[in-house]
Design an enzyme around this catalytic site. Structure first.
Site, PDB file in Angstrom:
ATOM      1  N   PRO A 133      24.045 -12.407  74.892  1.00  0.00           N
ATOM      2  CG  PRO A 133      24.165 -11.886  77.072  1.00  0.00           C
ATOM      3  CD  PRO A 133      23.046 -12.932  76.317  1.00  0.00           C
ATOM      4  CB  CYS A 134      28.231 -12.754  71.917  1.00  0.00           C
ATOM      5  SG  CYS A 134      27.367 -11.908  70.506  1.00  0.00           S
ATOM      6  CG  HIS A 135      26.757  -7.312  74.186  1.00  0.00           C
ATOM      7  ND1 HIS A 135      25.607  -7.739  74.009  1.00  0.00           N
ATOM      8  CD2 HIS A 135      26.554  -6.155  75.203  1.00  0.00           C
ATOM      9  CE1 HIS A 135      24.769  -7.433  74.828  1.00  0.00           C
ATOM     10  NE2 HIS A 135      25.365  -6.376  75.670  1.00  0.00           N
TER      11      HIS A 135
END
EC number: 2.1.1.63
Length: 174
Positions: A133-135
């Protein structure tokens, strides 16, 4: 051999890639670095890993946190792998900063400090977006920056997870 298939998400088409070990790529169509590491020789065929990934995405896009991960096989340098490992530890619906990740890595490696910009580069080159989850990574000041799929998709994903966004802002739109 790398296998690929497509997934229709509420945010547009996603290309999935996997080898015999696990998922190697999850890219929004047209995103920055789209399929950068996808080998020229690959086969369009749904595999068990790709089916599990589609199932994970089906659950995720209903606004629920999946209680499993498909097998993952991200490919990158040791540094990038260590950043991506930290990304996997960010809880659903929460955020962290590039600086916090840099601080954790520095501590882990016995260093006094580490570059948040280097961390940003590794986060930005994450080939398995959403699942890794880079968001969920934001600027230290709360700025919503640095999502290869685009800021609008980052906001949508955070809202889907019911993230408290009261302290977050789009740079230039404060």
């Amino acid at each position: 051999m790398v296998y690929t298939c497509r997934y229709k998400s509420p945010l547009g088409e996603i290309l999935l890639a996997a080898d015999e070990i696990g998922l190697t790529g999850l890219w929004f169509e047209g995103e920055k670095y789209f399929a950068d590491n996808l080998p020229e020789e690959h086969k369009s065929q749904e595999t068990q890993v790709l089916s599990e990934t589609k199932h994970w995405l089906d659950i995720y896009f209903t606004g629920k946190e999946p209680d499993f991960f498909p097998p993952l096989h991200p490919m990158g340098s040791v540094f990038r792998q260590s950043v991506w490992d930290i990304l996997l530890q960010i809880p659903y619906g929460q955020t962290t900063t590039y600086g916090e990740i840099a601080h954790r890595l520095a501590r882990k490696q016995g260093l006094s400090k580490m570059s948040a910009q280097a961390v940003g580069g590794a986060v930005g080159h994450n080939e398995i977006s959403i699942i890794i989850p880079c968001h969920r990574v934001v600027g230290t000041n709360g700025s919503l920056t640095g999502y290869a799929g685009g800021i609008a998709k980052k906001i949508w994903l955070l809202e889907l997870e019911h993230t408290d966004m009261s302290h977050l802002f789009v740079p230039g739109k404060r």
